[in-house]
Design a protein around this motif. Structure first.
Motif, PDB file in Angstrom:
ATOM      1  N   THR A  34       0.823  -1.225   0.000  1.00 29.77           N
ATOM      2  CA  THR A  34       0.000   0.000   0.000  1.00 29.77           C
ATOM      3  C   THR A  34       0.847   1.261   0.000  1.00 29.77           C
ATOM      4  O   THR A  34       0.352   2.325  -0.360  1.00 29.77           O
ATOM      5  N   GLN A  35       2.093   1.167   0.425  1.00 32.78           N
ATOM      6  CA  GLN A  35       3.046   2.270   0.455  1.00 32.78           C
ATOM      7  C   GLN A  35       2.500   3.497   1.188  1.00 32.78           C
ATOM      8  O   GLN A  35       2.705   4.630   0.776  1.00 32.78           O
ATOM      9  N   VAL A  36       1.812   3.252   2.331  1.00 29.48           N
ATOM     10  CA  VAL A  36       1.297   4.378   3.114  1.00 29.48           C
ATOM     11  C   VAL A  36       2.358   4.951   4.045  1.00 29.48           C
ATOM     12  O   VAL A  36       2.201   6.067   4.547  1.00 29.48           O
ATOM     13  N   HIS A  37       3.403   4.187   4.299  1.00 30.57           N
ATOM     14  CA  HIS A  37       4.553   4.713   5.029  1.00 30.57           C
ATOM     15  C   HIS A  37       5.749   3.792   4.817  1.00 30.57           C
ATOM     16  O   HIS A  37       5.604   2.659   4.398  1.00 30.57           O
ATOM     17  N   ASN A  38       6.908   4.343   5.095  1.00 35.11           N
ATOM     18  CA  ASN A  38       8.144   3.579   5.180  1.00 35.11           C
ATOM     19  C   ASN A  38       8.695   3.820   6.571  1.00 35.11           C
ATOM     20  O   ASN A  38       8.174   4.656   7.309  1.00 35.11           O
ATOM     21  N   LEU A  39       9.751   3.123   6.925  1.00 38.38           N
ATOM     22  CA  LEU A  39      10.230   3.203   8.296  1.00 38.38           C
ATOM     23  C   LEU A  39      10.576   4.634   8.700  1.00 38.38           C
ATOM     24  O   LEU A  39      10.254   5.062   9.800  1.00 38.38           O
ATOM     25  N   LEU A  40      11.208   5.390   7.825  1.00 34.52           N
ATOM     26  CA  LEU A  40      11.621   6.756   8.172  1.00 34.52           C
ATOM     27  C   LEU A  40      10.885   7.829   7.370  1.00 34.52           C
ATOM     28  O   LEU A  40      11.366   8.948   7.232  1.00 34.52           O
ATOM     29  N   SER A  41       9.702   7.513   6.856  1.00 35.62           N
ATOM     30  CA  SER A  41       9.009   8.460   5.987  1.00 35.62           C
ATOM     31  C   SER A  41       8.568   9.733   6.707  1.00 35.62           C
ATOM     32  O   SER A  41       8.334  10.749   6.064  1.00 35.62           O
ATOM     33  N   GLY A  42       8.492   9.735   8.030  1.00 42.31           N
ATOM     34  CA  GLY A  42       8.194  10.950   8.774  1.00 42.31           C
ATOM     35  C   GLY A  42       9.372  11.906   8.811  1.00 42.31           C
ATOM     36  O   GLY A  42       9.199  13.110   8.970  1.00 42.31           O
ATOM     37  N   LYS A  43      10.569  11.384   8.659  1.00 42.17           N
ATOM     38  CA  LYS A  43      11.785  12.204   8.667  1.00 42.17           C
ATOM     39  C   LYS A  43      12.325  12.429   7.252  1.00 42.17           C
ATOM     40  O   LYS A  43      12.904  13.468   6.967  1.00 42.17           O
ATOM     41  N   TYR A  44      12.147  11.411   6.397  1.00 42.05           N
ATOM     42  CA  TYR A  44      12.631  11.481   5.016  1.00 42.05           C
ATOM     43  C   TYR A  44      11.477  11.128   4.076  1.00 42.05           C
ATOM     44  O   TYR A  44      11.367   9.982   3.635  1.00 42.05           O
TER      45      TYR A  44
END
Length: 167
Positions: A34-44
């Motif tokens: 679904t690609q709604v987030h990645n591990l560091l997507s809040g920072k990168y």
């Protein structure tokens, strides 16, 4: 013959396997499909190729950790299978899987979403009802189901010749 009364090894193995499999499901469904987030997507945020590569690397480390947890859980399950004092109980084992998955979701949700703020369940929404629902249903709800199943299986003692998973 020793009476099978030590459920600890089965619970430990199932909990570790459940945590590993729960992490795999999180990574596969939320990070990759679904690609709604990645591990560091809040920072990168994955808006540049460099940020996508950073996230992919850290997602890979996350999956490696999930693999190690699952492999260690399987090793513990194998050892428990050779012990006469460990009762085989499908309810205890499945409950342990739920417990491990719920603990994984609760710890990962609190630490990653709320303390470190490295991602949210749906990153484009920021902190939202999805994050709290994840903690309530995926964390506390699964822990409660696991605990109830483990408790209900406390008097189970399936014959030693049967599979520890099927029954």
């Amino acid at each position: 013959m020793t009476e099978a009364t030590n459920r600890g090894p089965l619970v430990s193995a199932g909990t570790l396997i459940g945590a590993g499999l729960g992490g795999f499901l999180d990574g596969i469904v939320l990070h990759q499909i679904t690609q709604v987030h990645n591990l560091l997507s809040g920072k990168y945020p994955p808006t540049t190729l460099v940020n996508v590569e950073i996230n992919m690397f850290w997602d890979g480390l996350f999956h490696a950790l999930c693999w190690v947890m699952t492999a260690l859980g399987l090793a513990l399950l194998w050892r428990a299978g050779g012990r006469a004092d460990v009762p085989w109980s499908s309810r205890t084992f499945v409950g342990s899987l739920f417990l491990g998955w719920g603990v994984f979701n609760l710890v990962e949700g609190v630490v990653d979403h709320h303390v470190l703020k490295i991602h949210n369940v749906v990153q484009r929404l920021g902190e939202s009802a999805w994050d709290y629902g994840f903690l309530a249903v995926g964390g506390l709800g699964m822990i409660a189901i696991g605990w109830a199943l483990i408790r209900s299986g406390r008097n189970d003692a399936e014959p030693r010749g049967r599979s520890p998973v099927v029954g």
